[in-house]
Structures are given as structure tokens and as C-alpha cells.
Motif scaffolding. Structure first.
Motif, PDB file in Angstrom:
ATOM      1  N   PRO A 105       0.815  -1.216   0.000  1.00 39.22           N
ATOM      2  CA  PRO A 105       0.000   0.000   0.000  1.00 39.22           C
ATOM      3  C   PRO A 105       0.845   1.262   0.000  1.00 39.22           C
ATOM      4  O   PRO A 105       2.018   1.251   0.389  1.00 39.22           O
ATOM      5  N   LEU A 106       0.242   2.353  -0.425  1.00 40.72           N
ATOM      6  CA  LEU A 106       0.929   3.635  -0.475  1.00 40.72           C
ATOM      7  C   LEU A 106       0.461   4.601   0.601  1.00 40.72           C
ATOM      8  O   LEU A 106       0.964   5.727   0.669  1.00 40.72           O
ATOM      9  N   THR A 107      -0.464   4.180   1.440  1.00 41.95           N
ATOM     10  CA  THR A 107      -0.985   5.052   2.481  1.00 41.95           C
ATOM     11  C   THR A 107      -0.186   4.891   3.762  1.00 41.95           C
ATOM     12  O   THR A 107       0.138   3.777   4.178  1.00 41.95           O
ATOM     13  N   GLU A 108       0.105   6.007   4.386  1.00 44.96           N
ATOM     14  CA  GLU A 108       0.897   6.004   5.609  1.00 44.96           C
ATOM     15  C   GLU A 108       0.233   5.203   6.719  1.00 44.96           C
ATOM     16  O   GLU A 108       0.907   4.511   7.497  1.00 44.96           O
ATOM     17  N   SER A 109      -1.093   5.252   6.778  1.00 41.17           N
ATOM     18  CA  SER A 109      -1.825   4.556   7.830  1.00 41.17           C
ATOM     19  C   SER A 109      -1.748   3.042   7.702  1.00 41.17           C
ATOM     20  O   SER A 109      -2.106   2.331   8.639  1.00 41.17           O
ATOM     21  N   SER A 110      -1.288   2.544   6.566  1.00 42.67           N
ATOM     22  CA  SER A 110      -1.179   1.104   6.355  1.00 42.67           C
ATOM     23  C   SER A 110       0.073   0.507   6.984  1.00 42.67           C
ATOM     24  O   SER A 110       0.221  -0.712   6.993  1.00 42.67           O
ATOM     25  N   TYR A 111       0.943   1.342   7.493  1.00 40.63           N
ATOM     26  CA  TYR A 111       2.198   0.883   8.080  1.00 40.63           C
ATOM     27  C   TYR A 111       2.169   1.027   9.595  1.00 40.63           C
ATOM     28  O   TYR A 111       1.615   1.985  10.132  1.00 40.63           O
ATOM     29  N   ASP A 112       2.779   0.071  10.257  1.00 41.79           N
ATOM     30  CA  ASP A 112       2.675  -0.038  11.705  1.00 41.79           C
ATOM     31  C   ASP A 112       3.938   0.375  12.454  1.00 41.79           C
ATOM     32  O   ASP A 112       3.865   0.751  13.625  1.00 41.79           O
ATOM     33  N   TYR A 113       5.085   0.314  11.802  1.00 40.87           N
ATOM     34  CA  TYR A 113       6.352   0.611  12.451  1.00 40.87           C
ATOM     35  C   TYR A 113       7.158   1.576  11.595  1.00 40.87           C
ATOM     36  O   TYR A 113       7.195   1.448  10.371  1.00 40.87           O
ATOM     37  N   TRP A 114       7.839   2.522  12.253  1.00 39.95           N
ATOM     38  CA  TRP A 114       8.548   3.579  11.549  1.00 39.95           C
ATOM     39  C   TRP A 114       9.936   3.801  12.124  1.00 39.95           C
ATOM     40  O   TRP A 114      10.152   3.687  13.327  1.00 39.95           O
ATOM     41  N   GLY A 115      10.876   4.126  11.245  1.00 37.50           N
ATOM     42  CA  GLY A 115      12.195   4.536  11.674  1.00 37.50           C
ATOM     43  C   GLY A 115      12.223   6.008  12.019  1.00 37.50           C
ATOM     44  O   GLY A 115      11.221   6.723  11.903  1.00 37.50           O
ATOM     45  N   GLN A 116      13.385   6.474  12.436  1.00 34.16           N
ATOM     46  CA  GLN A 116      13.531   7.862  12.875  1.00 34.16           C
ATOM     47  C   GLN A 116      13.779   8.826  11.724  1.00 34.16           C
ATOM     48  O   GLN A 116      13.675  10.041  11.901  1.00 34.16           O
ATOM     49  N   GLY A 117      14.119   8.306  10.557  1.00 36.74           N
ATOM     50  CA  GLY A 117      14.355   9.123   9.387  1.00 36.74           C
ATOM     51  C   GLY A 117      15.821   9.419   9.149  1.00 36.74           C
ATOM     52  O   GLY A 117      16.625   9.446  10.072  1.00 36.74           O
ATOM     53  N   THR A 118      16.159   9.653   7.881  1.00 35.40           N
ATOM     54  CA  THR A 118      17.506  10.047   7.491  1.00 35.40           C
ATOM     55  C   THR A 118      17.400  11.171   6.465  1.00 35.40           C
ATOM     56  O   THR A 118      16.570  11.128   5.560  1.00 35.40           O
ATOM     57  N   GLN A 119      18.236  12.179   6.619  1.00 35.58           N
ATOM     58  CA  GLN A 119      18.129  13.387   5.813  1.00 35.58           C
ATOM     59  C   GLN A 119      18.808  13.220   4.464  1.00 35.58           C
ATOM     60  O   GLN A 119      19.958  12.780   4.378  1.00 35.58           O
ATOM     61  N   VAL A 120      18.098  13.600   3.416  1.00 37.63           N
ATOM     62  CA  VAL A 120      18.639  13.666   2.067  1.00 37.63           C
ATOM     63  C   VAL A 120      18.487  15.099   1.576  1.00 37.63           C
ATOM     64  O   VAL A 120      17.393  15.659   1.612  1.00 37.63           O
ATOM     65  N   THR A 121      19.579  15.688   1.134  1.00 36.41           N
ATOM     66  CA  THR A 121      19.562  17.046   0.619  1.00 36.41           C
ATOM     67  C   THR A 121      20.172  17.056  -0.770  1.00 36.41           C
ATOM     68  O   THR A 121      21.290  16.582  -0.965  1.00 36.41           O
ATOM     69  N   VAL A 122      19.427  17.581  -1.730  1.00 41.50           N
ATOM     70  CA  VAL A 122      19.884  17.659  -3.111  1.00 41.50           C
ATOM     71  C   VAL A 122      19.883  19.126  -3.521  1.00 41.50           C
ATOM     72  O   VAL A 122      18.826  19.761  -3.576  1.00 41.50           O
ATOM     73  N   SER A 123      21.049  19.652  -3.809  1.00 46.12           N
ATOM     74  CA  SER A 123      21.172  21.045  -4.219  1.00 46.12           C
ATOM     75  C   SER A 123      22.444  21.231  -5.014  1.00 46.12           C
ATOM     76  O   SER A 123      23.398  20.465  -4.885  1.00 46.12           O
TER      77      SER A 123
END
Length: 124
Positions: A105-123
Motif C-alpha cells: 500500500p501507499l498510504t501512511e496509515s497502512s504501516y505499523d512501524y517507523w524509523g527515525q528518518g535520514t536526511q537527504v539534501t539535493v542542491s
């Protein structure tokens, strides 16, 4: 029970490639799908890509289709996001997510566990 840790986020120039990894602890057969989402500065978290349990099927947002590839190594409990031809609009915090159910699925509510995130910067 499930812990996700993203890594690989960095700064890049337009056209560069970057590979994100998500290490999963406690992932069992009851978790059927994995996804990547991203949150651009000042915007909502949006779907990027998803992959089913055995890696045979994937789903991509139109904005990344043809440039990004999601894959997984079940034995290593790791999911990857290969990002090619990066664009400035790819900038954001990328989150790995795990489901306890099947499908891609593509909906956020369909997922139960999440990581803390990692930053990607493109410039340039």
C-alpha cells in the motif's frame, strides 16, 4: 517488537545517486510489506516506494518512478532505496516503514512501524 533504523542519507547534487538502507530488528513473517516515505521541508510525509514480503512486487510514486528502486534482503532484515538522477525536489527526511499485513500500500496509515528518518539534501 519491530525497530527500524535508516542510514545513508547525505547531501548530493542534482543527477547524483544515493543508496538508503533500513535495518530491521524483530521483523518476522507477520510483517508482509515495507515502504519508504519522505517529508519535504514544511510539507506532509508522502509515499515514495513499497515492496512486498518476497521482493517480487514494488510500487513507486510517479515522481520517483524510473529513478528510484526499492529492494530487500530478507536474510539480512534490510530494505534499500537506490536513488538515481536525484533532483532538488527529492530533498527531505526519508523514513522506512514496516507493515504487519500484506500487500504494497501507499498510504501512511497502512504501516505499523517507523524509523527515525535520514536526511537527504539535493542542491547545486
Amino acid at each position: 517488537q519491530v525497530t527500524l533504523v535508516e542510514s545513508g542519507g547525505a547531501w548530493g547534487q542534482p543527477g547524483d545517486s544515493l543508496r538508503l538502507s533500513c535495518a530491521i530488528s524483530g521483523y518476522a513473517a507477520r510483517s508482509r510489506g515495507m515502504g519508504w516515505f519522505r517529508r519535504a521541508p514544511g510539507k506532509e510525509r508522502q509515499f515514495v516506494a513499497a515492496i512486498n514480503q518476497d521482493g517480487s512486487a514494488g510500487l513507486y510514486a510517479n515522481s520517483v518512478r524510473g529513478r528510484f528502486t526499492i529492494s530487500r534482503d530478507t536474510a539480512k532484515n534490510t530494505v534499500y532505496l537506490q536513488m538515481n538522477s536525484l533532483k532538488p525536489e527529492d530533498t527531505g527526511v526519508y523514513y522506512c516503514a514496516a507493515r504487519s499485513l500484506g500487500g504494497v500500500p501507499l498510504t501512511e496509515s497502512s504501516y505499523d512501524y517507523w524509523g527515525q528518518g535520514t536526511q537527504v539534501t539535493v542542491s547545486s
